[in-house]
Design an enzyme around this catalytic site. Structure first.
Site, mmCIF file in Angstrom:
data_model
loop_
_atom_site.group_PDB
_atom_site.id
_atom_site.type_symbol
_atom_site.label_atom_id
_atom_site.label_comp_id
_atom_site.label_asym_id
_atom_site.label_seq_id
_atom_site.Cartn_x
_atom_site.Cartn_y
_atom_site.Cartn_z
ATOM 1 N N TYR A 40 0.846 -1.199 0.000
ATOM 2 C CA TYR A 40 0.000 0.000 0.000
ATOM 3 C C TYR A 40 0.877 1.243 0.000
ATOM 4 O O TYR A 40 1.728 1.423 0.888
ATOM 5 C CB TYR A 40 -0.898 0.016 1.241
ATOM 6 C CG TYR A 40 -1.653 1.312 1.421
ATOM 7 C CD1 TYR A 40 -2.712 1.637 0.586
ATOM 8 C CD2 TYR A 40 -1.295 2.228 2.416
ATOM 9 C CE1 TYR A 40 -3.404 2.840 0.731
ATOM 10 C CE2 TYR A 40 -1.981 3.421 2.565
ATOM 11 C CZ TYR A 40 -3.034 3.729 1.725
ATOM 12 O OH TYR A 40 -3.703 4.909 1.874
ATOM 13 N N ASP A 55 1.132 15.451 5.551
ATOM 14 C CA ASP A 55 0.141 15.099 4.540
ATOM 15 C C ASP A 55 -1.069 16.022 4.654
ATOM 16 O O ASP A 55 -2.084 15.684 5.259
ATOM 17 C CB ASP A 55 -0.280 13.634 4.735
ATOM 18 C CG ASP A 55 -1.243 13.156 3.667
ATOM 19 O OD1 ASP A 55 -1.299 13.791 2.606
ATOM 20 O OD2 ASP A 55 -1.941 12.155 3.908
ATOM 21 N N ASP A 82 -3.192 5.433 -2.295
ATOM 22 C CA ASP A 82 -3.980 6.563 -1.824
ATOM 23 C C ASP A 82 -4.054 7.586 -2.950
ATOM 24 O O ASP A 82 -3.030 8.042 -3.454
ATOM 25 C CB ASP A 82 -3.255 7.138 -0.600
ATOM 26 C CG ASP A 82 -3.919 8.361 -0.006
ATOM 27 O OD1 ASP A 82 -4.946 8.806 -0.550
ATOM 28 O OD2 ASP A 82 -3.414 8.863 1.011
ATOM 29 N N ASP A 84 -6.100 10.380 -2.571
ATOM 30 C CA ASP A 84 -6.692 11.558 -1.937
ATOM 31 C C ASP A 84 -8.154 11.740 -2.372
ATOM 32 O O ASP A 84 -8.931 10.804 -2.356
ATOM 33 C CB ASP A 84 -5.853 12.802 -2.227
ATOM 34 C CG ASP A 84 -4.545 12.808 -1.447
ATOM 35 O OD1 ASP A 84 -4.401 11.965 -0.540
ATOM 36 O OD2 ASP A 84 -3.679 13.634 -1.750
ATOM 37 N N HIS A 109 -7.825 4.451 -3.668
ATOM 38 C CA HIS A 109 -8.980 4.882 -2.882
ATOM 39 C C HIS A 109 -9.160 6.390 -2.990
ATOM 40 O O HIS A 109 -8.199 7.164 -3.028
ATOM 41 C CB HIS A 109 -8.930 4.388 -1.438
ATOM 42 C CG HIS A 109 -7.863 4.950 -0.555
ATOM 43 N ND1 HIS A 109 -7.853 6.244 -0.104
ATOM 44 C CD2 HIS A 109 -6.776 4.348 0.018
ATOM 45 C CE1 HIS A 109 -6.826 6.430 0.698
ATOM 46 N NE2 HIS A 109 -6.141 5.300 0.776
ATOM 47 N N GLU A 111 -11.340 9.630 -1.334
ATOM 48 C CA GLU A 111 -11.998 10.006 -0.083
ATOM 49 C C GLU A 111 -12.931 11.194 -0.271
ATOM 50 O O GLU A 111 -12.784 11.966 -1.218
ATOM 51 C CB GLU A 111 -10.943 10.325 0.976
ATOM 52 C CG GLU A 111 -10.062 11.499 0.619
ATOM 53 C CD GLU A 111 -8.747 11.502 1.386
ATOM 54 O OE1 GLU A 111 -8.405 12.573 1.932
ATOM 55 O OE2 GLU A 111 -8.063 10.460 1.421
ATOM 56 N N CYS A 119 -4.484 14.257 6.383
ATOM 57 C CA CYS A 119 -4.312 12.838 6.668
ATOM 58 C C CYS A 119 -5.276 12.384 7.755
ATOM 59 O O CYS A 119 -5.490 13.082 8.758
ATOM 60 C CB CYS A 119 -2.870 12.568 7.114
ATOM 61 S SG CYS A 119 -2.572 10.862 7.635
ATOM 62 N N ARG A 155 -13.625 5.764 0.066
ATOM 63 C CA ARG A 155 -13.309 6.059 1.471
ATOM 64 C C ARG A 155 -14.197 7.194 1.982
ATOM 65 O O ARG A 155 -14.421 8.178 1.274
ATOM 66 C CB ARG A 155 -11.837 6.458 1.597
ATOM 67 C CG ARG A 155 -11.478 7.078 2.941
ATOM 68 C CD ARG A 155 -10.010 7.356 3.055
ATOM 69 N NE ARG A 155 -9.724 8.277 4.145
ATOM 70 C CZ ARG A 155 -8.497 8.565 4.601
ATOM 71 N NH1 ARG A 155 -7.447 7.986 4.045
ATOM 72 N NH2 ARG A 155 -8.327 9.420 5.579
ATOM 73 N N GLU A 185 -13.096 5.255 7.442
ATOM 74 C CA GLU A 185 -11.970 5.652 8.292
ATOM 75 C C GLU A 185 -12.444 5.792 9.729
ATOM 76 O O GLU A 185 -13.361 6.561 10.024
ATOM 77 C CB GLU A 185 -11.381 6.969 7.787
ATOM 78 C CG GLU A 185 -10.335 7.603 8.689
ATOM 79 C CD GLU A 185 -9.053 6.784 8.784
ATOM 80 O OE1 GLU A 185 -8.243 7.093 9.660
ATOM 81 O OE2 GLU A 185 -8.859 5.839 7.980
ATOM 82 N N ASN A 210 -8.051 0.592 7.955
ATOM 83 C CA ASN A 210 -6.797 1.342 8.021
ATOM 84 C C ASN A 210 -6.245 1.184 9.434
ATOM 85 O O ASN A 210 -6.778 1.763 10.382
ATOM 86 C CB ASN A 210 -7.076 2.813 7.696
ATOM 87 C CG ASN A 210 -5.857 3.688 7.807
ATOM 88 O OD1 ASN A 210 -4.735 3.211 7.915
ATOM 89 N ND2 ASN A 210 -6.072 4.995 7.800
#
Length: 291
Positions: A40, A55, A82, A84, A109, A111, A119, A155, A185, A210
């Site tokens: 990942y 992040d 990721d 974003d 993913h 989000e 982050c 996400r 999350e 996660n």
């Protein structure tokens, strides 16, 4: 099968897939050598590696996708990334899918945070966009892919600010929009196992967890997560925390002692390092084909 097909098959039939976090091709090689079935690529780690910054949305699509392409090319296991918020609206999401898919990545993913994102491991809640807006992004991402085996992970960061019920409602909507995997999350808490079980029971899709280091969530074992019914576990902090600790210790020894002798039992040898980078394979290739 391709790495994407292997990931898809394992999600459908088999124990939970564990994907340790990496931020470069070197880390990806170490994950593969350790016997894991996926890696990942963490946005937090890439921001730290390439910019030396937190992040908070500073990494753009071009920078991340090119970095991911190099990591994916270095391994034969699937790389999950990721991506974003998709770096903008549905038009940007289309380009995001094109770039990561062309780069050999197996899954990304997206989000539902408001841009600029933060982050999920940072303190506090994160504002999220309206459900309908992100559902549109997920639908656009699914429509943009050329390879049906390229997986779209939806996400949601709604749980911290809006509660678990809202996060579940969003995950269900994103699944309906076409998401292959759902990712709610969640922060560590004494009842984290119960919350994860609620997500798995309520969402008709493979669910991702996660796993942040430390806390009640970090204390759950892979067997615990598999027993809850989760299908994919990512450990974003593993690579960056372990590498940072090791480098800090070795640098401290050199500064203190004028030598790395005290840290060498926690360092790779030159031979071990070259094995990670497949030097023996390169030498065999040279021997076979160089005149």
């Amino acid at each position: 099968m391709t790495p994407r097909q292997r990931l898809l098959a394992r999600l459908a039939d088999g124990p939970i897939v564990v994907a340790p976090g990496i931020y470069d091709a070197y880390g990806a090689r170490l994950v593969e050598m350790a016997g894991f079935e996926a890696a990942y690529m963490t946005g937090n780690g890439v921001s730290a590696s390439l910019l030396g910054r937190a992040d908070v949305g500073l990494i753009d699509l071009t920078l991340f996708a090119a970095h991911a392409h190099r990591a994916a090319a270095a391994i034969d296991i699937p790389l999950i990334c990721d991506a974003d918020t998709g770096y903008g609206n549905v038009v940007n999401v289309r380009r995001t899918v094109e770039e990561f898919e062309a780069g050999g990545v197996a899954a990304i993913h997206l989000e539902d945070q408001v841009m600029p994102k933060r982050c999920g491991h940072l303190p506090g809640s994160r504002p999220v966009v309206p459900l309908e807006e992100h559902a549109g992004k997920i639908a656009a991402a699914c429509a943009a892919r050329r390879d049906p085996d390229f997986l779209i992970i939806a996400r949601t960061d709604a749980a911290t600010g809006h509660g678990l019920d809202e996060a579940i409602r969003r995950a269900q909507a994103y699944r309906k929009a076409g998401a292959d995997i759902c990712f709610v999350e969640l922060k560590s808490s004494p009842d984290i196992a119960d919350k994860l079980r609620r997500v798995v029971d309520a969402v008709d899709a493979p669910c991702l967890v996660n796993v942040e280091e430390g806390g009640q969530l970090g204390d759950l074992t892979i067997a615990d997560l598999d027993g809850i019914g989760l299908r994919l576990a990512i450990y974003p902090g593993l690579g960056r925390y372990a590498a940072g600790y090791g480098m800090r210790e070795a640098l401290g020894a050199l500064k203190r002692d004028g030598s790395t002798r005290a840290a060498r039992d926690r360092m790779l040898t030159g031979r071990e390092y070259n094995e990670v980078l497949k030097l023996p394979e390169i030498e065999a290739w040279e021997k076979k084909y160089l005149a």
